[in-house]
Design a protein around this motif. Sequence first.
Motif, PDB file in Angstrom:
ATOM      1  N   LEU A  29      -0.186  17.499   5.348  1.00  0.00           N
ATOM      2  CA  LEU A  29      -0.720  16.146   5.260  1.00  0.00           C
ATOM      3  C   LEU A  29      -1.769  16.064   4.159  1.00  0.00           C
ATOM      4  O   LEU A  29      -1.806  15.100   3.393  1.00  0.00           O
ATOM      5  CB  LEU A  29      -1.307  15.709   6.600  1.00  0.00           C
ATOM      6  CG  LEU A  29      -1.953  14.322   6.630  1.00  0.00           C
ATOM      7  CD1 LEU A  29      -0.946  13.246   6.265  1.00  0.00           C
ATOM      8  CD2 LEU A  29      -2.560  14.048   7.990  1.00  0.00           C
ATOM      9  N   ARG A  32      -0.041  15.845   0.829  1.00  0.00           N
ATOM     10  CA  ARG A  32       0.550  14.517   0.639  1.00  0.00           C
ATOM     11  C   ARG A  32      -0.530  13.482   0.340  1.00  0.00           C
ATOM     12  O   ARG A  32      -0.340  12.590  -0.485  1.00  0.00           O
ATOM     13  CB  ARG A  32       1.367  14.123   1.862  1.00  0.00           C
ATOM     14  CG  ARG A  32       2.653  14.925   1.998  1.00  0.00           C
ATOM     15  CD  ARG A  32       3.668  14.283   2.924  1.00  0.00           C
ATOM     16  NE  ARG A  32       3.145  13.760   4.155  1.00  0.00           N
ATOM     17  CZ  ARG A  32       3.171  14.366   5.337  1.00  0.00           C
ATOM     18  NH1 ARG A  32       3.685  15.574   5.441  1.00  0.00           N
ATOM     19  NH2 ARG A  32       2.689  13.779   6.409  1.00  0.00           N
ATOM     20  N   LEU A  33      -1.684  13.590   1.019  1.00  0.00           N
ATOM     21  CA  LEU A  33      -2.789  12.655   0.746  1.00  0.00           C
ATOM     22  C   LEU A  33      -3.324  12.852  -0.665  1.00  0.00           C
ATOM     23  O   LEU A  33      -3.647  11.880  -1.362  1.00  0.00           O
ATOM     24  CB  LEU A  33      -3.908  12.842   1.771  1.00  0.00           C
ATOM     25  CG  LEU A  33      -3.622  12.316   3.174  1.00  0.00           C
ATOM     26  CD1 LEU A  33      -4.751  12.712   4.123  1.00  0.00           C
ATOM     27  CD2 LEU A  33      -3.431  10.818   3.166  1.00  0.00           C
ATOM     28  N   ASP A  35      -1.600  13.968  -3.257  1.00  0.00           N
ATOM     29  CA  ASP A  35      -0.598  13.389  -4.150  1.00  0.00           C
ATOM     30  C   ASP A  35      -0.683  11.868  -4.152  1.00  0.00           C
ATOM     31  O   ASP A  35      -0.547  11.222  -5.195  1.00  0.00           O
ATOM     32  CB  ASP A  35       0.809  13.822  -3.735  1.00  0.00           C
ATOM     33  CG  ASP A  35       1.069  15.296  -3.970  1.00  0.00           C
ATOM     34  OD1 ASP A  35       0.294  15.924  -4.740  1.00  0.00           O
ATOM     35  OD2 ASP A  35       2.032  15.825  -3.387  1.00  0.00           O
ATOM     36  N   ALA A  36      -0.903  11.303  -2.975  1.00  0.00           N
ATOM     37  CA  ALA A  36      -1.011   9.846  -2.874  1.00  0.00           C
ATOM     38  C   ALA A  36      -2.219   9.337  -3.651  1.00  0.00           C
ATOM     39  O   ALA A  36      -2.136   8.308  -4.335  1.00  0.00           O
ATOM     40  CB  ALA A  36      -1.110   9.425  -1.419  1.00  0.00           C
ATOM     41  N   ALA A  47       2.236   5.331  -4.182  1.00  0.00           N
ATOM     42  CA  ALA A  47       1.357   6.087  -3.290  1.00  0.00           C
ATOM     43  C   ALA A  47       1.941   6.139  -1.879  1.00  0.00           C
ATOM     44  O   ALA A  47       1.924   7.176  -1.224  1.00  0.00           O
ATOM     45  CB  ALA A  47      -0.033   5.469  -3.263  1.00  0.00           C
ATOM     46  N   SER A  48       2.486   5.023  -1.421  1.00  0.00           N
ATOM     47  CA  SER A  48       3.072   5.011  -0.076  1.00  0.00           C
ATOM     48  C   SER A  48       4.309   5.897  -0.012  1.00  0.00           C
ATOM     49  O   SER A  48       4.583   6.504   1.019  1.00  0.00           O
ATOM     50  CB  SER A  48       3.409   3.584   0.352  1.00  0.00           C
ATOM     51  OG  SER A  48       4.441   3.049  -0.449  1.00  0.00           O
ATOM     52  N   GLU A  49       5.050   5.991  -1.114  1.00  0.00           N
ATOM     53  CA  GLU A  49       6.208   6.883  -1.151  1.00  0.00           C
ATOM     54  C   GLU A  49       5.769   8.337  -1.001  1.00  0.00           C
ATOM     55  O   GLU A  49       6.451   9.129  -0.353  1.00  0.00           O
ATOM     56  CB  GLU A  49       6.987   6.710  -2.450  1.00  0.00           C
ATOM     57  CG  GLU A  49       7.762   5.410  -2.529  1.00  0.00           C
ATOM     58  CD  GLU A  49       8.447   5.226  -3.864  1.00  0.00           C
ATOM     59  OE1 GLU A  49       8.341   6.104  -4.736  1.00  0.00           O
ATOM     60  OE2 GLU A  49       9.101   4.188  -4.037  1.00  0.00           O
ATOM     61  N   GLU A  50       4.649   8.696  -1.601  1.00  0.00           N
ATOM     62  CA  GLU A  50       4.155  10.068  -1.507  1.00  0.00           C
ATOM     63  C   GLU A  50       3.780  10.431  -0.071  1.00  0.00           C
ATOM     64  O   GLU A  50       3.849  11.587   0.322  1.00  0.00           O
ATOM     65  CB  GLU A  50       2.945  10.276  -2.417  1.00  0.00           C
ATOM     66  CG  GLU A  50       3.274  10.284  -3.882  1.00  0.00           C
ATOM     67  CD  GLU A  50       4.126  11.473  -4.283  1.00  0.00           C
ATOM     68  OE1 GLU A  50       4.021  12.543  -3.668  1.00  0.00           O
ATOM     69  OE2 GLU A  50       4.921  11.312  -5.225  1.00  0.00           O
ATOM     70  N   LEU A  51       3.363   9.444   0.722  1.00  0.00           N
ATOM     71  CA  LEU A  51       2.959   9.704   2.100  1.00  0.00           C
ATOM     72  C   LEU A  51       4.139   9.761   3.063  1.00  0.00           C
ATOM     73  O   LEU A  51       3.997  10.238   4.182  1.00  0.00           O
ATOM     74  CB  LEU A  51       1.984   8.623   2.572  1.00  0.00           C
ATOM     75  CG  LEU A  51       0.607   8.664   1.926  1.00  0.00           C
ATOM     76  CD1 LEU A  51      -0.194   7.445   2.348  1.00  0.00           C
ATOM     77  CD2 LEU A  51      -0.117   9.937   2.289  1.00  0.00           C
ATOM     78  N   ASP A  52       5.301   9.284   2.640  1.00  0.00           N
ATOM     79  CA  ASP A  52       6.467   9.244   3.516  1.00  0.00           C
ATOM     80  C   ASP A  52       6.982  10.658   3.777  1.00  0.00           C
ATOM     81  O   ASP A  52       7.488  11.318   2.874  1.00  0.00           O
ATOM     82  CB  ASP A  52       7.563   8.396   2.872  1.00  0.00           C
ATOM     83  CG  ASP A  52       8.770   8.216   3.777  1.00  0.00           C
ATOM     84  OD1 ASP A  52       8.706   8.634   4.951  1.00  0.00           O
ATOM     85  OD2 ASP A  52       9.769   7.640   3.301  1.00  0.00           O
ATOM     86  N   PRO A  53       6.885  11.141   5.008  1.00  0.00           N
ATOM     87  CA  PRO A  53       7.334  12.509   5.306  1.00  0.00           C
ATOM     88  C   PRO A  53       8.857  12.641   5.345  1.00  0.00           C
ATOM     89  O   PRO A  53       9.387  13.739   5.385  1.00  0.00           O
ATOM     90  CB  PRO A  53       6.725  12.791   6.677  1.00  0.00           C
ATOM     91  CG  PRO A  53       6.583  11.449   7.302  1.00  0.00           C
ATOM     92  CD  PRO A  53       6.294  10.498   6.155  1.00  0.00           C
TER      93      PRO A  53
END
Length: 77
Positions: A29, A32-33, A35-36, A47-53
């Motif tokens: 996590l 991912r944060l 990267d976001a 940014a929201s795509e980077e958080l999508d697991p």
Amino acid sequence: MKKIHMILIGVVVVVAVAVGVSVQNDPTLGERLGDAAEEIGDGVEEASEELDPNRTIGEEIGDTIEDAGDELQDAAN
């Protein structure tokens, strides 16, 4: 001749990044944060795509290739 070298370098970079992304284990996590946060400058959608697991490796590679293409285009200008 110079453009050919730039294109070849770009292709090598894209392939190296794609291999790196495909070898990467499931990011934490925190990763991912991070990267976001880097993507905020490029827009909230990215940014929201980077958080999508649930993103597939194919989607990540596609994004990497798109980003590399944008960087090559910026460098060419």
